[in-house]
Motif scaffolding. Structure first.
Motif, mmCIF file in Angstrom:
data_model
loop_
_atom_site.group_PDB
_atom_site.id
_atom_site.type_symbol
_atom_site.label_atom_id
_atom_site.label_comp_id
_atom_site.label_asym_id
_atom_site.label_seq_id
_atom_site.Cartn_x
_atom_site.Cartn_y
_atom_site.Cartn_z
ATOM 1 N N PHE A 115 29.592 4.090 -30.443
ATOM 2 C CA PHE A 115 29.646 3.983 -28.990
ATOM 3 C C PHE A 115 30.181 5.255 -28.339
ATOM 4 N N ASP A 116 30.233 6.358 -29.088
ATOM 5 C CA ASP A 116 30.804 7.588 -28.541
ATOM 6 C C ASP A 116 30.038 8.093 -27.326
ATOM 7 N N PHE A 117 28.727 7.876 -27.305
ATOM 8 C CA PHE A 117 27.910 8.396 -26.203
ATOM 9 C C PHE A 117 28.257 7.743 -24.867
ATOM 10 N N LEU A 118 28.916 6.580 -24.894
ATOM 11 C CA LEU A 118 29.259 5.893 -23.653
ATOM 12 C C LEU A 118 30.270 6.663 -22.820
ATOM 13 N N ASP A 119 31.041 7.556 -23.487
ATOM 14 C CA ASP A 119 32.038 8.331 -22.751
ATOM 15 C C ASP A 119 31.417 9.251 -21.716
ATOM 16 N N LYS A 120 30.135 9.555 -21.891
ATOM 17 C CA LYS A 120 29.469 10.481 -20.977
ATOM 18 C C LYS A 120 28.923 9.776 -19.726
ATOM 19 N N TYR A 121 28.993 8.461 -19.702
ATOM 20 C CA TYR A 121 28.366 7.705 -18.614
ATOM 21 C C TYR A 121 29.360 6.734 -17.978
ATOM 22 N N ASP A 122 29.197 6.547 -16.681
ATOM 23 C CA ASP A 122 30.077 5.634 -15.938
ATOM 24 C C ASP A 122 29.429 4.249 -15.872
ATOM 25 N N VAL A 123 29.482 3.541 -17.002
ATOM 26 C CA VAL A 123 28.847 2.226 -17.074
ATOM 27 C C VAL A 123 29.535 1.232 -16.142
ATOM 28 N N LEU A 124 30.856 1.241 -16.148
ATOM 29 C CA LEU A 124 31.594 0.310 -15.278
ATOM 30 C C LEU A 124 31.312 0.600 -13.803
ATOM 31 N N GLY A 125 31.206 1.871 -13.465
ATOM 32 C CA GLY A 125 30.900 2.230 -12.081
ATOM 33 C C GLY A 125 29.523 1.738 -11.665
ATOM 34 N N ALA A 126 28.557 1.816 -12.589
ATOM 35 C CA ALA A 126 27.208 1.343 -12.284
ATOM 36 C C ALA A 126 27.206 -0.168 -12.075
ATOM 37 N N PHE A 127 27.941 -0.900 -12.912
ATOM 38 C CA PHE A 127 28.002 -2.347 -12.742
ATOM 39 C C PHE A 127 28.787 -2.724 -11.483
ATOM 40 N N TRP A 128 29.754 -1.907 -11.102
ATOM 41 C CA TRP A 128 30.470 -2.157 -9.855
ATOM 42 C C TRP A 128 29.520 -2.026 -8.663
ATOM 43 N N THR A 129 28.609 -1.054 -8.721
ATOM 44 C CA THR A 129 27.603 -0.924 -7.675
ATOM 45 C C THR A 129 26.694 -2.145 -7.651
ATOM 46 N N THR A 130 26.333 -2.645 -8.835
ATOM 47 C CA THR A 130 25.522 -3.862 -8.925
ATOM 48 C C THR A 130 26.244 -5.048 -8.293
ATOM 49 N N ILE A 131 27.540 -5.173 -8.573
ATOM 50 C CA ILE A 131 28.329 -6.266 -8.003
ATOM 51 C C ILE A 131 28.379 -6.150 -6.482
ATOM 52 N N GLN A 132 28.565 -4.930 -5.972
ATOM 53 C CA GLN A 132 28.602 -4.736 -4.522
ATOM 54 C C GLN A 132 27.259 -5.084 -3.878
ATOM 55 N N LEU A 133 26.176 -4.649 -4.508
ATOM 56 C CA LEU A 133 24.849 -5.000 -4.009
ATOM 57 C C LEU A 133 24.687 -6.516 -3.934
ATOM 58 N N THR A 134 25.103 -7.184 -5.011
ATOM 59 C CA THR A 134 24.970 -8.638 -5.075
ATOM 60 C C THR A 134 25.804 -9.313 -3.993
ATOM 61 N N LEU A 135 27.043 -8.869 -3.841
ATOM 62 C CA LEU A 135 27.952 -9.497 -2.881
ATOM 63 C C LEU A 135 27.452 -9.348 -1.448
ATOM 64 N N PHE A 136 27.145 -8.113 -1.050
ATOM 65 C CA PHE A 136 26.715 -7.885 0.336
ATOM 66 C C PHE A 136 25.376 -8.566 0.618
ATOM 67 N N ALA A 137 24.455 -8.476 -0.332
ATOM 68 C CA ALA A 137 23.146 -9.105 -0.133
ATOM 69 C C ALA A 137 23.255 -10.621 -0.117
ATOM 70 N N ALA A 138 24.163 -11.181 -0.934
ATOM 71 C CA ALA A 138 24.341 -12.638 -0.954
ATOM 72 C C ALA A 138 24.884 -13.136 0.384
ATOM 73 N N ILE A 139 25.869 -12.435 0.926
ATOM 74 C CA ILE A 139 26.433 -12.832 2.222
ATOM 75 C C ILE A 139 25.365 -12.745 3.318
ATOM 76 N N GLY A 140 24.654 -11.635 3.340
ATOM 77 C CA GLY A 140 23.609 -11.463 4.348
ATOM 78 C C GLY A 140 22.484 -12.476 4.205
ATOM 79 N N SER A 141 22.074 -12.752 2.961
ATOM 80 C CA SER A 141 20.997 -13.716 2.727
ATOM 81 C C SER A 141 21.410 -15.115 3.137
ATOM 82 N N LEU A 142 22.672 -15.462 2.881
ATOM 83 C CA LEU A 142 23.158 -16.790 3.248
ATOM 84 C C LEU A 142 23.169 -16.956 4.770
ATOM 85 N N ILE A 143 23.628 -15.926 5.474
ATOM 86 C CA ILE A 143 23.690 -16.007 6.944
ATOM 87 C C ILE A 143 22.281 -16.063 7.538
#
Length: 222
Positions: A2-30
């Motif tokens: 798993f050494d190659f993972l150090d070169k990439y911001d995997v957690l940051g990418a998933f955090w962006t996914t979570i933000q997309l989901t959260l904002f879109a879910a709120i907007g879609s519900l409204i």
């Protein structure tokens, strides 16, 4: 391994996914709730708009909607969503907008099904004591409808979380975009795919279990 993972911001990418989901879910519900109200409204023009909206956007691929939001709204019509120079922020907001436009149609149909489960006599009794349509809908019908469709709305939310991967098409640096870059640069196709698949399972499975339990707890007894 798993050494190659150090070169990439995997957690940051998933955090962006979570933000997309959260904002879109709120907007879609409204917006989906507003559309559902339109679809059962006594005003023909509102019913017409709600019906046309749902039937059109529910049958257009999400990729087409998000790409149009980017190329059509941003590039052709100059819609900047409040950020004229920051490409990343603009792409993120346009992706959220596209997700809302698409998934609100499914939220609307789920809620409309829930509205149909509320006995007609309750609405008639509420109107008999002087409540108008908006009061009947918000005080009597929608609270019961939401409780009845927690399960279907959970499925819409899970689908939304997975569909955030389409945002990679307009350059949003979420998990699918990072996975594509990692596969192109690393000779670890199977391992990278398994890592991101596991990430989405971690993201969606607890949500599904929690909301499924909540749906059973709040189910309306008929």
């Amino acid at each position: 391994m798993f050494d190659f993972l150090d070169k990439y911001d995997v957690l940051g990418a998933f955090w962006t996914t979570i933000q997309l989901t959260l904002f879109a879910a709120i907007g879609s519900l409204i917006w989906g709730t507003v559309l559902a109200a339109m679809r059962v409204s006594p005003v023909p023009l509102m019913r017409w708009f709600g019906t046309i909206y749902v039937n059109v956007f529910r049958n257009i691929p999400l990729t087409v909607i998000i790409v149009f939001a980017s190329l059509g709204l941003a590039d052709t019509f100059g819609v900047t969503m409040g950020v004229a120079d920051d490409f990343d922020a603009l792409a993120f907001r346009l992706a959220v907008l596209g997700l809302i436009i698409y998934h609100s149609a499914f939220v609307c149909e789920s809620l409309r099904a829930g509205i149909n489960t509320v006995p007609m006599g309750q609405a008639e009794a509420a109107r008999a004591i002087g409540l108008n349509f908006t009061q009947v809908l918000t005080m009597i019908v929608l609270p019961q409808a939401f409780r009845a469709v927690i399960g279907p709305l959970t499925n819409v939310l899970i689908a939304l979380a997975k569909n955030t991967t389409v945002a990679a098409a307009i350059g949003v640096a979420e998990s699918a975009a990072l996975m594509k870059d990692m596969i192109e640069n690393e000779a670890q196709l199977v391992l990278i795919s398994l890592i991101f698949a596991f990430g989405f399972v971690v993201l969606t499975l607890p949500t599904g279990l929690l909301l499924g339990w909540l749906g059973k707890r709040l189910a309306v007894k008929r």
